[in-house]
Scaffold this motif. Structure first.
Motif, PDB file in Angstrom:
ATOM      1  N   SER A 310      -4.943   4.843   7.336  1.00  0.00           N
ATOM      2  CA  SER A 310      -5.080   4.603   5.901  1.00  0.00           C
ATOM      3  C   SER A 310      -4.972   3.101   5.619  1.00  0.00           C
ATOM      4  CB  SER A 310      -3.985   5.350   5.125  1.00  0.00           C
ATOM      5  OG  SER A 310      -4.037   5.031   3.753  1.00  0.00           O
ATOM      6  N   LEU A 311      -5.920   2.583   4.839  1.00  0.00           N
ATOM      7  CA  LEU A 311      -5.896   1.178   4.437  1.00  0.00           C
ATOM      8  C   LEU A 311      -5.361   0.995   3.021  1.00  0.00           C
ATOM      9  CD1 LEU A 311      -9.417   0.095   5.775  1.00  0.00           C
ATOM     10  CD2 LEU A 311      -7.192  -0.271   6.870  1.00  0.00           C
ATOM     11  N   ALA A 312      -5.577   1.986   2.201  1.00  0.00           N
ATOM     12  CA  ALA A 312      -5.154   1.965   0.805  1.00  0.00           C
ATOM     13  C   ALA A 312      -5.303   3.388   0.292  1.00  0.00           C
ATOM     14  CB  ALA A 312      -6.031   0.995  -0.012  1.00  0.00           C
ATOM     15  N   PRO A 313      -4.764   3.677  -0.892  1.00  0.00           N
ATOM     16  CA  PRO A 313      -4.956   5.024  -1.421  1.00  0.00           C
ATOM     17  C   PRO A 313      -6.433   5.413  -1.445  1.00  0.00           C
ATOM     18  CG  PRO A 313      -3.349   3.846  -2.739  1.00  0.00           C
ATOM     19  CD  PRO A 313      -3.924   2.842  -1.777  1.00  0.00           C
ATOM     20  N   ARG A 314      -6.760   6.510  -0.777  1.00  0.00           N
ATOM     21  CA  ARG A 314      -8.094   7.104  -0.723  1.00  0.00           C
ATOM     22  C   ARG A 314      -9.100   6.266   0.057  1.00  0.00           C
ATOM     23  NH1 ARG A 314      -9.492   9.769  -6.516  1.00  0.00           N
ATOM     24  NH2 ARG A 314      -9.637   7.602  -7.205  1.00  0.00           N
ATOM     25  N   GLN A 316      -9.808   4.840   4.100  1.00  0.00           N
ATOM     26  CA  GLN A 316      -9.399   4.878   5.503  1.00  0.00           C
ATOM     27  C   GLN A 316     -10.241   3.928   6.337  1.00  0.00           C
ATOM     28  OE1 GLN A 316      -8.867   9.607   5.150  1.00  0.00           O
ATOM     29  NE2 GLN A 316      -8.685   8.873   7.260  1.00  0.00           N
ATOM     30  N   GLU A 317      -9.655   3.521   7.436  1.00  0.00           N
ATOM     31  CA  GLU A 317     -10.277   2.528   8.299  1.00  0.00           C
ATOM     32  C   GLU A 317     -11.573   3.052   8.925  1.00  0.00           C
ATOM     33  OE1 GLU A 317      -8.361  -0.621  11.416  1.00  0.00           O
ATOM     34  OE2 GLU A 317      -7.935   1.492  11.794  1.00  0.00           O
ATOM     35  N   ASN A 325     -15.823   1.561   6.069  1.00  0.00           N
ATOM     36  CA  ASN A 325     -14.596   2.308   5.838  1.00  0.00           C
ATOM     37  C   ASN A 325     -14.906   3.644   5.167  1.00  0.00           C
ATOM     38  OD1 ASN A 325     -13.076   0.176   6.865  1.00  0.00           O
ATOM     39  ND2 ASN A 325     -12.789  -0.761   4.852  1.00  0.00           N
TER      40      ASN A 325
END
Length: 345
Positions: A310-314, A316-317, A325
């Motif tokens: 997870s990179l941020a809410p909602r 993903q990498e 992404n």
């Protein structure tokens, strides 16, 4: 693959699998470690044993092909992906190995249903030449087909993955043939069945393991060439049957049917730079190419959502070879409850 439980904020898990690869590496700082890939019927995980961990000495004694149970605390370790802390391993018993080779009940049921769908879809082919060709292929190579993977990586890269890929492609192809009645439904069905038939050698898995060996024929020819060779060999067998004696008046002519089927195999990668010796030149060839690409991408995204960081809410990498992404899909619309609210008292 993982049987897990949370203990005091940690994720403890046990994984059964076969050692697919075991390589000694070094970090950029020169710190040695072992990288071990463990595979089962559904997935693979990569473990690392650092030089200051007890598992490092264990890896020095292991070899590729061994069936293991690995236990430890599984965490995501930055750029190194999945890591297991303080993990240990033991060799599986013969009973545990046989259970692992059989795959989970859910996977066995799914792949059996997919294979059954392929059988029924090919039986429904109207053209007797393509129908008999499919029946001969499934009769002679069905067991090998059910073990093959659709790829070494990226999508359906597991035992039986080719059956899953072909079945889902066939469902899509039949739906598209319904939407575009001008398409030759029989030819498209046969094209789906045979488009990756060369992977029965290029991506073959043994009956007693999950380690995919490299095949000299697959390396030197590739699955498209092998598939064309296979179809031609089966076609000659079909033409030698008693039933073929009645096909002389059929239209389209048998040679035209064979040529168009071979074109679907040759063109299914879509572009020369992606390995096809020719680009698609018929409607069925284009349909097959897009159905193949669609199913591969959907499988890649399913796996990526399940494994990427997870990179941020909602968000993903990115997972290679997807181009960017991942963003959480929009949930399906749920109609509001039609029951009127209770009136206030």
């Amino acid at each position: 693959m993982l049987k897990q439980r949370a203990v005091a904020g940690r994720l403890e898990a046990a994984a059964h699998g076969q050692v697919e690869s075991l390589v000694r590496k070094e970090t950029r700082d020169g710190k040695p470690f072992w990288e071990l890939v463990l595979a089962d019927a559904e997935a693979k995980i990569t473990l690392r044993a650092w030089s200051d961990a007890p598992a490092y000495a264990l890896c020095e004694e292991l070899s590729v092909g061994v069936f293991l149970e690995v236990t430890g605390e599984f965490v995501h370790n930055g750029g190194f992906g999945l890591d297991a802390k303080r993990w240990a391993a033991r060799e599986l018993t013969a009973e545990e190995r046989d259970t692992l080779l059989a795959g989970s009940p859910e996977l066995r049921e799914k792949q059996a249903a997919d294979y059954g769908f392929i059988e029924q879809a090919t039986i429904a082919v109207s053209d007797p030449r393509l129908r008999e060709l499919a029946a001969l292929f499934l009769g002679e190579y069905g067991a090998r087909f059910r073990r093959a993977a659709a790829a070494r990586g990226n999508h359906h890269a597991r035992r039986g993955g080719l059956v899953e890929h072909v079945a889902q492609m066939m469902r899509s192809a039949l739906a598209i043939a319904g939407a575009y009645p001008a398409l030759n439904r029989d030819l498209l069905t046969a094209g789906v069945l045979f488009h990756d038939a060369g992977k029965l050698w290029e991506n073959s898995l043994p009956a007693d393991g999950f380690v995919m060996p490299f095949d000299e024929r697959g390396e030197m020819l590739g699955h498209i060439t092998i598939g064309i060779e296979l179809v031609n060999a089966l076609w000659r067998k079909v033409l030698a049957t008693e039933a073929a004696a009645t096909w002389g008046t059929l239209r389209p002519a048998s040679e035209d049917v064979r040529l168009h089927l071979l074109h679907l195999l040759a063109a299914h990668h879509g572009e020369l730079q992606f390995g096809s010796p020719v680009v698609p030149k018929t409607p069925e060839a284009w349909a097959l190419h897009y159905v193949d690409n669609l199913d591969a991408k959907m499988e890649m995204m399913t796996a990526a959502y399940a494994t990427s960081r997870s990179l941020a809410p909602r968000i993903q990498e990115r997972v290679w070879p997807l181009p960017g992404n991942l963003v959480t899909p929009l949930e399906k619309f749920t109609p509001p409850d039609s029951t009127p609210p209770e009136s206030a008292s």
